[in-house]
Design a protein around this motif. Structure first.
Motif, mmCIF file in Angstrom:
data_model
loop_
_atom_site.group_PDB
_atom_site.id
_atom_site.type_symbol
_atom_site.label_atom_id
_atom_site.label_comp_id
_atom_site.label_asym_id
_atom_site.label_seq_id
_atom_site.Cartn_x
_atom_site.Cartn_y
_atom_site.Cartn_z
ATOM 1 N N ALA B 102 63.206 33.211 67.626
ATOM 2 C CA ALA B 102 63.416 32.254 68.711
ATOM 3 C C ALA B 102 64.305 31.098 68.241
ATOM 4 C CB ALA B 102 62.071 31.728 69.211
ATOM 5 N N CYS B 103 64.074 30.628 67.009
ATOM 6 C CA CYS B 103 64.888 29.539 66.461
ATOM 7 C C CYS B 103 66.345 29.970 66.352
ATOM 8 C CB CYS B 103 64.389 29.145 65.076
ATOM 9 S SG CYS B 103 63.034 27.989 65.088
ATOM 10 N N PHE B 108 71.553 29.063 67.283
ATOM 11 C CA PHE B 108 72.938 29.474 67.087
ATOM 12 C C PHE B 108 73.884 28.869 68.128
ATOM 13 C CE2 PHE B 108 76.701 31.906 66.488
ATOM 14 C CZ PHE B 108 76.695 32.275 65.140
ATOM 15 N N PRO B 109 73.569 29.034 69.434
ATOM 16 C CA PRO B 109 74.463 28.422 70.425
ATOM 17 C C PRO B 109 74.579 26.911 70.231
ATOM 18 C CG PRO B 109 72.875 29.855 71.489
ATOM 19 C CD PRO B 109 72.468 29.755 70.062
ATOM 20 N N LEU B 110 73.448 26.299 69.886
ATOM 21 C CA LEU B 110 73.450 24.849 69.702
ATOM 22 C C LEU B 110 74.361 24.450 68.542
ATOM 23 C CD1 LEU B 110 72.277 22.119 70.480
ATOM 24 C CD2 LEU B 110 70.349 22.563 68.977
ATOM 25 N N LYS B 117 82.618 22.745 69.661
ATOM 26 C CA LYS B 117 82.949 22.323 71.018
ATOM 27 C C LYS B 117 82.634 20.861 71.295
ATOM 28 C CE LYS B 117 83.865 26.628 72.109
ATOM 29 N NZ LYS B 117 85.290 27.032 72.170
ATOM 30 N N ALA B 118 81.894 20.200 70.394
ATOM 31 C CA ALA B 118 81.344 18.894 70.765
ATOM 32 C C ALA B 118 82.381 17.770 70.727
ATOM 33 C CB ALA B 118 80.172 18.547 69.863
ATOM 34 N N GLY B 119 83.462 17.953 69.966
ATOM 35 C CA GLY B 119 84.467 16.904 69.881
ATOM 36 C C GLY B 119 83.873 15.611 69.392
ATOM 37 N N LEU B 193 73.088 26.386 59.920
ATOM 38 C CA LEU B 193 74.027 27.098 60.796
ATOM 39 C C LEU B 193 75.235 26.224 61.086
ATOM 40 C CD1 LEU B 193 71.851 28.892 63.501
ATOM 41 C CD2 LEU B 193 73.362 29.936 61.822
ATOM 42 N N TYR B 194 74.948 24.951 61.355
ATOM 43 C CA TYR B 194 76.037 24.015 61.635
ATOM 44 C C TYR B 194 76.965 23.912 60.431
ATOM 45 C CZ TYR B 194 78.421 19.557 61.775
ATOM 46 O OH TYR B 194 79.378 18.592 61.694
ATOM 47 N N ALA B 195 76.358 23.814 59.230
ATOM 48 C CA ALA B 195 77.170 23.681 58.022
ATOM 49 C C ALA B 195 78.092 24.883 57.853
ATOM 50 C CB ALA B 195 76.266 23.525 56.804
ATOM 51 N N SER B 196 77.603 26.072 58.195
ATOM 52 C CA SER B 196 78.426 27.278 58.084
ATOM 53 C C SER B 196 79.517 27.303 59.151
ATOM 54 C CB SER B 196 77.561 28.517 58.270
ATOM 55 O OG SER B 196 77.113 28.969 57.038
ATOM 56 N N LEU B 197 79.123 27.024 60.378
ATOM 57 C CA LEU B 197 80.063 27.152 61.498
ATOM 58 C C LEU B 197 81.129 26.070 61.460
ATOM 59 C CD1 LEU B 197 77.535 28.110 64.293
ATOM 60 C CD2 LEU B 197 79.384 29.531 63.396
ATOM 61 N N GLU B 198 80.753 24.936 60.899
ATOM 62 C CA GLU B 198 81.690 23.831 60.857
ATOM 63 C C GLU B 198 82.886 24.176 59.968
ATOM 64 O OE1 GLU B 198 82.783 19.794 58.972
ATOM 65 O OE2 GLU B 198 81.661 21.426 58.049
#
Lengths: 400, 304
Positions: B102-103, B108-110, B117-119, B193-198
């Protein structure tokens, strides 16, 4: 795809000679040195039973006018942020009281202090308040100091007769009752009709999943034994087995929502629980804020218990502690306290003193029960350490 | 000059040992000194307790607090604990697994949105993810009791919907426990996840599109593999604490949703040392084994 292209450059300060093998060798040698105390645990644990007479320390009461008092929450009279009876004691004797409400559950408190008391070390408290069975266990372990009754004239004069002598502490040598109370049923009349017995509490489908029982083994199992027709003050191993089975049935059927300590109060107020096993003083106190809360004397009877003040080994201010115990056996002080906490007052003469403080409470059977009322109560038989542990394990498996 | 010679080449590799360098010996000691605090910490607060834990799991179970426990190497403790609490183990891992999935689905989308996308809202959104940590874990879990309570607006609103039974209940159900776990551990998923995607090079995704990959294919073949370190780290950081958690089950569950942490906690409090220790050791071993298999299967040894 070459993933390393976007990798940040490696940190590259020189670390020659710190080969992995050299490090592991060094660490292993160091580890042996530090690990040794841990390895000693491989020999087992020391017995926690001590000789109380060998674990005392010099009483500093004369030089340090302090007493450290650990009690249960909501168990003393409060006026805003002040505690009237405690303040009067401080004024009268010049002894400063450090009052802490750090006892929430007998077993939990025991876990908190067992290492120190088992090793004859101080726990920084001069008075602790424990329910009968836990008080018995601690006295049996030799963790509690003997009281000097010369300092307790009020206790000797005013303690109610039925509490003067208990099997686990003949002559009240090491304990003095703080308050007594009943365990029964409470329900929220906004959500359900009267629940008159434990049998109904455990089987009525209308309240399925919305009742709670207490985590205190003796409270809950006392009633379970009653439900299977046994006598909680004298039962056999077979009867215990049946009672546990009955409890397991109620748990697997989903009837029981939770097992709680004091925290049933919130849930019952909100309606997450509609009925529960409850302590008398809590329920009366709740009724002041929420008239929907009702107290029932179950058909099975009421479970009776007392909480006891005791001085643990190595406490530094025993004489001060005795002064405080003695103070709370003054009938007028006892009545003031009882009017606030609403539990059974163990002090003779408090009923008369109550006339002046709050006449409406003089005839409250939950504070000053008469003999007829007391006839409905039962107590849980005392268990030896081995049986107690077996029963407690079975109980904790049944509730989980 | 000598410092430069230790910079590893583009392929990585171990630094050369230069025995002839005059400064070598002193720097060697410096290295050990730097490691000293960490090593002492690990020895004192990991190795020693671990030895104690393992040895108390082998105590003679007929002992007690009063008489003391004697060390008899009673391996049977493990079998007994497993037969008594095996089902709780299974339940704990199921709950932790469900919460982890669930996490991942929520996180992931978050994380993707924050990273790509957050700019200018990016920092604000990151703070929002971390903000719950400013209040205590207990308080946050207790708030869920209010939200999911039998008479709460959430339950009342759901009951008003068609097809939802009138006696619907959320609090004190497995769903509440899993919800609590998911909520409490979500930041541990989002941040890695953020660290990877960034760090994701969007040009690679564009290149995939140029090569006629559909958005979904590009996502599957480019974005997800590049985010793998974050996914692995995030699932581990979520699953491991969730499997041992007992607060969520204690506050949001019922007696039939108990997790292994609840039993270990209760047994230690009742000072039933052998069983409690055996359960703790088994939990630790099971998690290490699961993690080892997982890391190997996802082929990410080098990424973690």
């Amino acid at each position: 795809m070459n993933r390393s292209t976007r990798r940040a450059p490696r940190l590259s300060f020189p670390v020659p000679d710190l080969s992995r093998r050299g490090f592991v060798r060094g660490a292993a040698i160091g580890g042996l040195g530090v690990g040794l105390p841990g390895l000693l645990a491989a020999c087992g644990t020391e017995a926690a039973k001590v000789e109380s007479d060998e674990c005392t320390s010099t009483d500093k009461s004369d030089s340090e006018k302090v007493v450290n008092f650990s009690n249960w929450p909501e168990y003393i009279d409060v006026d805003g942020k002040r505690m009237p009876t405690l303040e009067a004691f401080e004024k009268q004797t010049g002894i400063q009281v450090n009052y802490n409400t750090d006892v929430n559950d007998n077993t939990e408190f025991f876990a908190k202090v067992q290492n120190q008391l088992g090793a004859c070390e101080p726990i920084g408290r001069d008075i602790i308040v424990m329910t009968d069975w836990m008080a018995a266990r601690m006295i049996d372990l030799g963790w509690i100091q003997e009281l000097d009754h010369d300092n307790l004239p009020n206790v000797d004069a005013n303690l109610v007769p039925n509490l003067q002598d208990v099997a686990w502490d003949p002559g009240r040598k090491r304990s003095v009752p703080w308050q007594s109370g009943f365990t029964g049923i409470a329900y929220n009349s906004k959500y359900t009709g009267e629940i008159g017995s434990f049998e109904e509490l455990l089987t009525n489908p209308d309240i399925s999943g919305r009742i709670s029982l207490l985590t205190e083994m003796r409270d809950t199992m006392g009633f379970m034994l009653k439900v299977v027709g046994a006598d909680p003050s004298d039962f056999s191993d077979d009867e215990w087995g049946q009672a546990i089975e009955e409890l397991e049935k109620a748990v697997t059927s989903g009837q029981v929502r939770r097992f709680t300590g004091n925290d049933y109060v919130d849930d019952l107020n909100k309606g997450d629980l509609v009925a529960c096993e409850a302590w008398s003083g809590d329920v009366i106190a709740m009724q002041y804020d929420n008239p929907d809360i009702k107290w029932v004397v179950p058909e099975e009877g009421l479970s009776l218990w007392s909480d006891n003040m005791m001085v643990p080994n190595r406490a530094d201010h025993k004489a001060n502690a005795e002064a405080l115990m003695n103070y709370y056996y003054d009938p007028e002080v006892a009545a003031t306290l009882a009017a606030w906490v609403n539990y059974i007052c163990p002090v003779q003469g408090a009923k008369e003193a109550m006339e002046k403080i709050d006449p409406s409470l003089v005839d409250a059977p939950l504070i000053f029960p008469d003999e007829e009322f007391m006839a409905q109560t039962f107590a849980f038989m005392s268990l030896d350490e081995e049986t107690a542990r077996k029963y407690e394990t079975e109980f904790s498996q049944a509730i989980g | 000059m000598s410092a430069l010679s230790h910079v590893p080449g583009p392929t990585g590799g171990t630094p050369d040992v230069q025995a002839t360098d005059p400064g070598t010996e002193r720097r060697g000691i410096t290295g050990y000194l730097l490691m000293l605090p960490g090593t002492v910490w690990l020895l004192l607060f990991f190795l020693v307790p671990l030895v104690t834990l393992v040895s108390s799991s082998l105590y003679d179970p007929s002992g007690s607090l009063a008489t003391g426990y004697s060390m008899t190497g009673h391996v049977q403790n493990y079998a007994d604990a497993l037969s008594e609490y095996g089902s709780t183990f299974v339940r704990s891992f199921l709950y932790a697994l469900t919460a982890t999935i669930a996490c991942l689905l929520l996180g992931f989308p978050l994380a993707y949105a924050i990273a790509l996308k957050a700019g200018r809202w990016r920092n604000l959104m990151l703070v929002a993810v971390i903000a719950p940590f400013f209040t205590s874990f207990l308080l946050r879990t207790l708030s869920w009791k209010l939200l999911l309570g039998d008479d709460s607006w959430v339950v009342n609103a759901l009951q008003a919907l068609p097809l939802v039974p009138d006696d619907l209940r959320l609090l004190a159900t497995p769903a509440a426990v899993i919800t609590g776990l998911t909520y409490n551990f979500l930041p541990f998923m989002v941040l890695p996840l953020y660290a990877s995607l960034e760090r994701l090079d969007v040009r690679l995704v564009e290149a995939a599109a140029d090569l006629y990959a559909s958005p979904f294919t590009a996502f599957r073949l480019v974005t997800v593999p590049l985010a793998m370190p974050g996914i692995v780290a995030g699932t581990l950081l979520t699953f491991i604490p969730a499997a041992g958690d007992f607060i969520n089950s204690e506050l949001l569950g019922n007696p039939r949703t108990r997790m292994i942490g609840n039993d270990i906690n209760d047994l230690f409090q009742a000072s039933v040392l052998p069983t409690a220790s055996a359960l703790s050791v088994m939990l630790m071993v099971a998690i290490v084994a699961l993690v080892a298999v997982y890391v190997r299967r996802s082929g990410t040894d080098e990424l973690v």
